[in-house]
Each structure stands twice: as C-alpha cells, then as structure tokens.
Design a protein around this motif. Structure first.
Motif, PDB file in Angstrom:
ATOM      1  N   LEU A  11      40.919  -6.731  -7.897  1.00 38.86           N
ATOM      2  CA  LEU A  11      39.705  -7.546  -7.854  1.00 38.86           C
ATOM      3  C   LEU A  11      38.444  -6.709  -8.018  1.00 38.86           C
ATOM      4  N   GLY A  12      38.621  -5.394  -8.171  1.00 39.40           N
ATOM      5  CA  GLY A  12      37.477  -4.511  -8.308  1.00 39.40           C
ATOM      6  C   GLY A  12      36.878  -4.086  -6.984  1.00 39.40           C
ATOM      7  N   GLY A  13      37.663  -4.162  -5.906  1.00 37.94           N
ATOM      8  CA  GLY A  13      37.151  -3.831  -4.589  1.00 37.94           C
ATOM      9  C   GLY A  13      37.974  -2.761  -3.898  1.00 37.94           C
ATOM     10  N   ARG A  14      37.579  -2.456  -2.675  1.00 36.70           N
ATOM     11  CA  ARG A  14      38.241  -1.397  -1.911  1.00 36.70           C
ATOM     12  C   ARG A  14      37.947  -1.573  -0.428  1.00 36.70           C
ATOM     13  N   VAL A  15      38.673  -0.826   0.398  1.00 38.55           N
ATOM     14  CA  VAL A  15      38.404  -0.747   1.830  1.00 38.55           C
ATOM     15  C   VAL A  15      37.502   0.441   2.083  1.00 38.55           C
ATOM     16  N   SER A  16      36.475   0.241   2.898  1.00 35.85           N
ATOM     17  CA  SER A  16      35.573   1.348   3.235  1.00 35.85           C
ATOM     18  C   SER A  16      36.028   2.034   4.514  1.00 35.85           C
ATOM     19  N   ILE A  17      35.971   1.326   5.622  1.00 34.69           N
ATOM     20  CA  ILE A  17      36.337   1.883   6.928  1.00 34.69           C
ATOM     21  C   ILE A  17      37.333   0.950   7.607  1.00 34.69           C
ATOM     22  N   VAL A  18      38.262   1.539   8.325  1.00 35.23           N
ATOM     23  CA  VAL A  18      39.284   0.787   9.053  1.00 35.23           C
ATOM     24  C   VAL A  18      38.964   0.839  10.543  1.00 35.23           C
ATOM     25  N   GLY A  19      38.921  -0.314  11.174  1.00 39.69           N
ATOM     26  CA  GLY A  19      38.689  -0.369  12.616  1.00 39.69           C
ATOM     27  C   GLY A  19      39.962  -0.023  13.363  1.00 39.69           C
ATOM     28  N   ALA A  20      40.117   1.243  13.725  1.00 37.97           N
ATOM     29  CA  ALA A  20      41.312   1.681  14.446  1.00 37.97           C
ATOM     30  C   ALA A  20      41.222   1.263  15.908  1.00 37.97           C
ATOM     31  N   SER A  21      42.341   1.299  16.595  1.00 38.29           N
ATOM     32  CA  SER A  21      42.395   0.984  18.020  1.00 38.29           C
ATOM     33  C   SER A  21      43.129   2.095  18.740  1.00 38.29           C
ATOM     34  N   LEU A  22      42.675   2.392  19.931  1.00 39.35           N
ATOM     35  CA  LEU A  22      43.334   3.368  20.785  1.00 39.35           C
ATOM     36  C   LEU A  22      43.627   2.672  22.112  1.00 39.35           C
ATOM     37  N   ASP A  23      44.824   2.119  22.219  1.00 36.58           N
ATOM     38  CA  ASP A  23      45.207   1.363  23.410  1.00 36.58           C
ATOM     39  C   ASP A  23      45.622   2.346  24.503  1.00 36.58           C
ATOM     40  N   ASP A  24      44.647   2.735  25.308  1.00 32.66           N
ATOM     41  CA  ASP A  24      44.879   3.763  26.311  1.00 32.66           C
ATOM     42  C   ASP A  24      45.799   3.321  27.442  1.00 32.66           C
ATOM     43  N   TRP A  25      45.895   2.006  27.648  1.00 31.43           N
ATOM     44  CA  TRP A  25      46.580   1.513  28.843  1.00 31.43           C
ATOM     45  C   TRP A  25      47.862   0.767  28.492  1.00 31.43           C
ATOM     46  N   ILE A  43      31.141 -11.296  -2.702  1.00 36.81           N
ATOM     47  CA  ILE A  43      30.248 -11.065  -1.566  1.00 36.81           C
ATOM     48  C   ILE A  43      29.966  -9.581  -1.392  1.00 36.81           C
ATOM     49  N   ALA A  44      30.975  -8.753  -1.580  1.00 36.46           N
ATOM     50  CA  ALA A  44      30.808  -7.304  -1.470  1.00 36.46           C
ATOM     51  C   ALA A  44      31.890  -6.629  -2.308  1.00 36.46           C
ATOM     52  N   GLU A  45      31.642  -5.386  -2.674  1.00 34.44           N
ATOM     53  CA  GLU A  45      32.618  -4.617  -3.443  1.00 34.44           C
ATOM     54  C   GLU A  45      33.498  -3.763  -2.548  1.00 34.44           C
ATOM     55  N   ALA A  46      33.109  -3.628  -1.280  1.00 33.75           N
ATOM     56  CA  ALA A  46      33.909  -2.864  -0.320  1.00 33.75           C
ATOM     57  C   ALA A  46      33.831  -3.572   1.025  1.00 33.75           C
ATOM     58  N   ILE A  47      34.922  -3.497   1.774  1.00 33.45           N
ATOM     59  CA  ILE A  47      34.975  -4.188   3.065  1.00 33.45           C
ATOM     60  C   ILE A  47      35.538  -3.269   4.147  1.00 33.45           C
ATOM     61  N   GLU A  48      35.022  -3.453   5.357  1.00 29.94           N
ATOM     62  CA  GLU A  48      35.675  -2.896   6.533  1.00 29.94           C
ATOM     63  C   GLU A  48      36.742  -3.881   6.980  1.00 29.94           C
ATOM     64  N   VAL A  49      37.855  -3.380   7.455  1.00 29.21           N
ATOM     65  CA  VAL A  49      38.939  -4.257   7.904  1.00 29.21           C
ATOM     66  C   VAL A  49      39.413  -3.847   9.289  1.00 29.21           C
ATOM     67  N   GLU A  50      40.029  -4.801   9.973  1.00 28.85           N
ATOM     68  CA  GLU A  50      40.595  -4.602  11.299  1.00 28.85           C
ATOM     69  C   GLU A  50      42.101  -4.835  11.209  1.00 28.85           C
ATOM     70  N   PRO A  51      42.923  -3.779  11.212  1.00 26.20           N
ATOM     71  CA  PRO A  51      44.372  -3.971  11.115  1.00 26.20           C
ATOM     72  C   PRO A  51      44.930  -4.906  12.175  1.00 26.20           C
ATOM     73  N   ALA A  64      46.446 -16.748   5.185  1.00 26.14           N
ATOM     74  CA  ALA A  64      46.842 -15.436   5.690  1.00 26.14           C
ATOM     75  C   ALA A  64      45.603 -14.554   5.815  1.00 26.14           C
ATOM     76  N   ALA A  65      45.586 -13.724   6.839  1.00 28.13           N
ATOM     77  CA  ALA A  65      44.422 -12.865   7.075  1.00 28.13           C
ATOM     78  C   ALA A  65      44.157 -11.947   5.893  1.00 28.13           C
ATOM     79  N   THR A  66      45.204 -11.480   5.234  1.00 27.22           N
ATOM     80  CA  THR A  66      45.001 -10.607   4.074  1.00 27.22           C
ATOM     81  C   THR A  66      44.372 -11.369   2.905  1.00 27.22           C
ATOM     82  N   ASP A  67      44.694 -12.665   2.769  1.00 27.49           N
ATOM     83  CA  ASP A  67      44.062 -13.467   1.723  1.00 27.49           C
ATOM     84  C   ASP A  67      42.579 -13.678   2.017  1.00 27.49           C
ATOM     85  N   ILE A  68      42.253 -13.846   3.296  1.00 26.31           N
ATOM     86  CA  ILE A  68      40.852 -14.006   3.672  1.00 26.31           C
ATOM     87  C   ILE A  68      40.078 -12.732   3.349  1.00 26.31           C
ATOM     88  N   ALA A  69      40.676 -11.580   3.663  1.00 28.30           N
ATOM     89  CA  ALA A  69      40.020 -10.307   3.370  1.00 28.30           C
ATOM     90  C   ALA A  69      39.820 -10.129   1.867  1.00 28.30           C
TER      91      ALA A  69
END
Length: 489
Positions: free
Chosen positions: A228-242, A195-203, A182-187
């Motif tokens: 796990l001692g981690g957190r999300v830093s920035i979320v890659g949002a999307s703006l589907d204009d079309w 590998i890192a204590e904080a991650i950017e994610v793409e919903p 699952a993508a959430t397990d990979i994250a």
C-alpha cells in the motif's frame, strides 16, 4: 473507553443457565490471569459458581490466576453460570478487578483497577449491525475513504525533510475492540485511506498470539503495508514486570519477555520500539543494547503528561540515557506535557459525572496555577470524586501536563521522536495547535530527525470517527509545525 464491556448481545440463554460475553475494558491484550474477583448479579441474584471458557475448557473463575492463556483485545470471554435467564430484559451487574502487569502503582505490585458494569440486557439479542461500507455511486464498489471525510487537495505546508508526520493505530482502539474487522485490517486501512504513510502500532492490539506473535503474521502485515506504500514507524512494546501473585520478573525474565517483541519489530521493518520512561532501568538497557545494535533498532523511552525532565519519576531515567550515550536508546516526548488548558470535551464529562462547577471553572481558567493542582488532589483525598469518573479524573494528575515547551531544551539532543497527543479538535485559544507550534519553533534550529506522530487520547470519552479525527489533526499539526519552524521576518 466509549465502548462498554457488556454490549447489547452480551447475554445468552443456555441449556443449563446463561452465557455472558465480557469484553476486555482495556487498551491491549492481557493475561487471562489478570481477571480477578469476578462477580455477576442477574436481577439482584448473585450467581455462583462461575466458569470461564479458556481454550475449549471451562475453568472456575476463582482459578484463573493459574491459567497461562491470554485475553485478546478483540475477543470476548464467555462467563457461564447455572441461573436460568428467560426471554426479555434482565438487569446485569458484573464487577471484577483487572491487574495491569506492565504498570506499577505501588512498590510491591502492579496497578489493579476495579470495574463495575451495570446494564439492562435482553436475552439472545442480535448483535448491532456492522457499519455499512461507503459505496462509490459510479462504480458500485466500496471506497477507501471513511464516511464523512473528504480528501484535501490543497498543497500542505512544507516541513523539514527529516521530520516525518505519522499516525498511531492506537487512535482506532474503540474500533479494534468492536472487532467488526481484524485489527491488522484496521491498521492497514490507515495507509490505504491515505491518512498517513507510516503508522505506530501496538502488538497487544494486533495479534491473538501476543506477546510472541507468529513470525508469518508479522511479516504478512509488513508486506501488506508495503504493497500500500506504507510502513511501520515505531512499535509500542510492553514489559510485563509482574506475574500472577504479584511476583516481579527478575532481570533475565524481563529480558526474555522483551526480546521477542524486538525481533518482531525488526520483522515489521520498524525503526524502533517504545517503552514508558524509566521502566526498563539501566541494567536491562545495558543488557538489551547489543541486540538493539544487531537489529538496528532504537529503544525509545516515552516521557509524557505530568512528567518533566526535572521530575523525580523521569529525571533519573533521562540521566541514564545521557550516560549510556547511544543513538539506539533515545527519548520520545509526548506533547501532553505541554497542555495550555484542559480540553472542553473532558470538562463536560467531569461536569456530567458530578464534579462541582466551582472546580470545573477553575480547571477551565487556571489550569497551570499550582493551586489548581492542590484543589484537584484535595477533592480526590476527600472522597468527593464520583466513583464512575474516578479513572477519568486521574488523567489530570497523570496524563495532562502543565509545562512550557522550553523545558525540553535541555533534553533535545536525546530526543528521537514525538507524540503529538490530542484529546479533541477544539483549538480555541490554540489549545491544540499552540504546543505543536512551540515545538516546531524549538526544533527548527536543531538537527532533529525523526517521527512526529498523531496520537488521539480522547476516544476514552468521545464517540467520534478516528479516521476523521486523525486526518484533521494531522492537517492541523502540519500547519502548526510549519508555522513554528518558519524564521521570524
């Protein structure tokens, strides 16, 4: 992308024909209406009509534009036809257009990418075996460290306390698409593997319910990362204009599309969300500003590749951010702007794809020469770029920059985060470390406080372990930033 949309087990026989499992050849989930012009040939025979399984129904391929469902990145669409496929190997060709609703390439519509995938497939082939877990020889239990990696017990160089090195889950895109986990397990594994204590994610990679994920799913990821001692830093949002039919959303519809993603970012505990530079536009930025304050989120607009503070595509948006002058609206700079040379692994792909050695040599030795840009464009306009590498070739005109770090000086007060983009780990002549070291020197005398995120773009042509690549890049980046930020003796 190194993973094909037609895998070894894509073709299956059915009672009345065949079923073809088609993977999404993109980096995030898309509306199923984005699939247009679907065409299938088997052993030279065009199959028509075609049906696609959509939420338990079979829908004519030509009617997908009327469907509201989404194509989740980890799912494969089932395409059905009434042509029989016997046992053995069959030559299969699938072609289609993929509409990318959040990327505009012309005034009246979104980017549309043509795809043509051709493979010999064996009917009812077994799927590839999943990777075996790494087993601890002492305990017999799976271990968290990825195969072939080794923990570095040396003391890493110090960085200013306000600088946070993070990793982007985008680096694991091929593994997400492969869908063996699952993508959430990979994250979560990025944190669990140290590998890192904080991650950017793409919903758009994480949840089948994107673009409005279930709140419980979002909070579950946050709780897992925190445990796990981690957190999300920035979320890659999307703006589907079309919307389907090339109708552009109005400002209220754009806001309505973005707001659930902002609320989900808050649920994840993120400090902000990210959009491409200039996509929101001043009216939407002003509309969303009160909500950013309520949620205590930063909206980052990302500048990268060929864009520079003085370029037409970015200059107006940067001026707008300066005019609004709100710490909840900031720039994110990708160091792909600062490439001193073209990655050798990329040049190898171009050469294999049929680009002449003369141009390859020029790209290798004269990347920042303006005349090189003219040579790149001339070949493209002449029709001399082989179709199979056309998209890859465009990276040089969009994603690969030629600027020096000094172009960032004027905008540093507006910058809240950086992407430390890398394509491979070949650091000959400092091609990977030099831009990062220059960035460290530029930031050292400032009050910059924010994230510097390892983001790997080379998985489009390199078949490499993302954990190993990211771990090694973070070590290289830490050293380069520390070297750049030290005062001269």
């Amino acid at each position: 992308m190194t993973l094909t949309a037609l895998r070894d087990d894509a073709l299956a026989a059915t009672a009345d024909g065949f079923a073809l499992r088609l993977g999404l050849p993109w980096i995030r989930s898309l509306p199923i209406a984005s699939l247009a012009g679907l065409h299938v040939e088997i052993d030279g025979d065009t199959v028509t009509p075609l049906q696609v399984d959509v939420n338990g129904r079979q829908v004519e391929a030509s009617a997908l534009a009327d469907e509201a469902a989404w194509w989740f990145l980890q799912d494969r669409l089932i395409v059905r036809g009434d042509r029989g496929v016997g046992a053995g190997a069959h030559r299969v060709i699938v072609s289609f257009d993929l509409v990318i609703p959040y990327l505009q390439i012309r005034p009246d519509g979104p980017l549309t990418l043509p795809f043509r995938i051709e493979r010999t497939l064996v009917t009812d082939a077994a799927p590839a075996a999943p990777l075996s877990p790494v087993i601890d020889p002492h305990t017999g239990a799976p271990v968290l460290a990825p195969r072939g990696s080794a923990r570095d017990d040396t003391t890493p160089p110090d960085l200013p306390a306000a600088w946070s090195l993070t990793a982007s889950a985008f680096n694991w895109t091929p593994e997400v698409i492969l869908a063996e986990r699952a993508a959430t397990d990979i994250a979560a594994g990025i944190i669990a593997d140290g590998i890192a204590e904080a991650i950017e994610v793409e919903p758009g990679q994480l949840w089948r319910s994107f673009p409005e994920p279930d709140a419980a799913e979002v909070e579950a990821l946050r709780e897992t990362l925190e445990a796990l001692g981690g957190r999300v830093s920035i979320v890659g949002a999307s703006l589907d204009d079309w919307l389907p039919g090339s109708r552009r959303r109005d400002e209220e519809e754009r806001l309505a599309f973005l707001v659930p993603q902002l609320k989900d970012a808050r649920r994840m505990g993120a400090l902000g969300v990210r959009l491409p530079i200039g996509q929101a536009g001043e009216p939407l930025l002003r509309k969303v500003r009160p909500l950013l304050h309520d949620l205590d989120l930063v909206l980052f607009e990302e500048i990268q590749g060929q864009q520079t503070p003085g370029s037409a595509s970015a200059g107006v948006a940067i001026d707008t951010i300066g005019l609004i002058d709100d710490p909840h609206i900031r720039l994110l700079v990708d160091v792909s702007m600062l490439m001193p040379s073209v990655p050798e692994s990329y040049l190898e792909q171009l050469q294999r794809g049929g680009v002449a050695l003369e141009l390859i040599t020029r790209l290798r030795n004269e990347w920042r020469d303006p005349a090189t840009v003219e040579a790149i464009v001339d070949l493209l306009r002449s029709g001399g770029v082989p179709p199979q590498i056309h998209t890859l070739y465009m990276d040089m005109l969009v994603r690969f920059g030629r600027s020096d770090a000094t172009v960032l000086r004027s905008i540093l007060p507006l910058v809240g985060a950086f992407h430390l983009k890398f394509w491979d780990l070949d650091d000959a002549d400092g091609r990977v470390s030099e831009p990062i070291r220059d960035l460290g020197a530029l930031l050292a005398p400032t009050a910059f406080a924010g994230t510097l995120t390892s983001e790997w773009g080379g998985h489009e042509w390199l078949d490499a372990d993302p954990s190993e690549m990211t771990r090694a890049h973070l070590a290289l980046a830490r050293g380069a930033l520390a070297a750049g930020s030290r005062p001269l003796a």
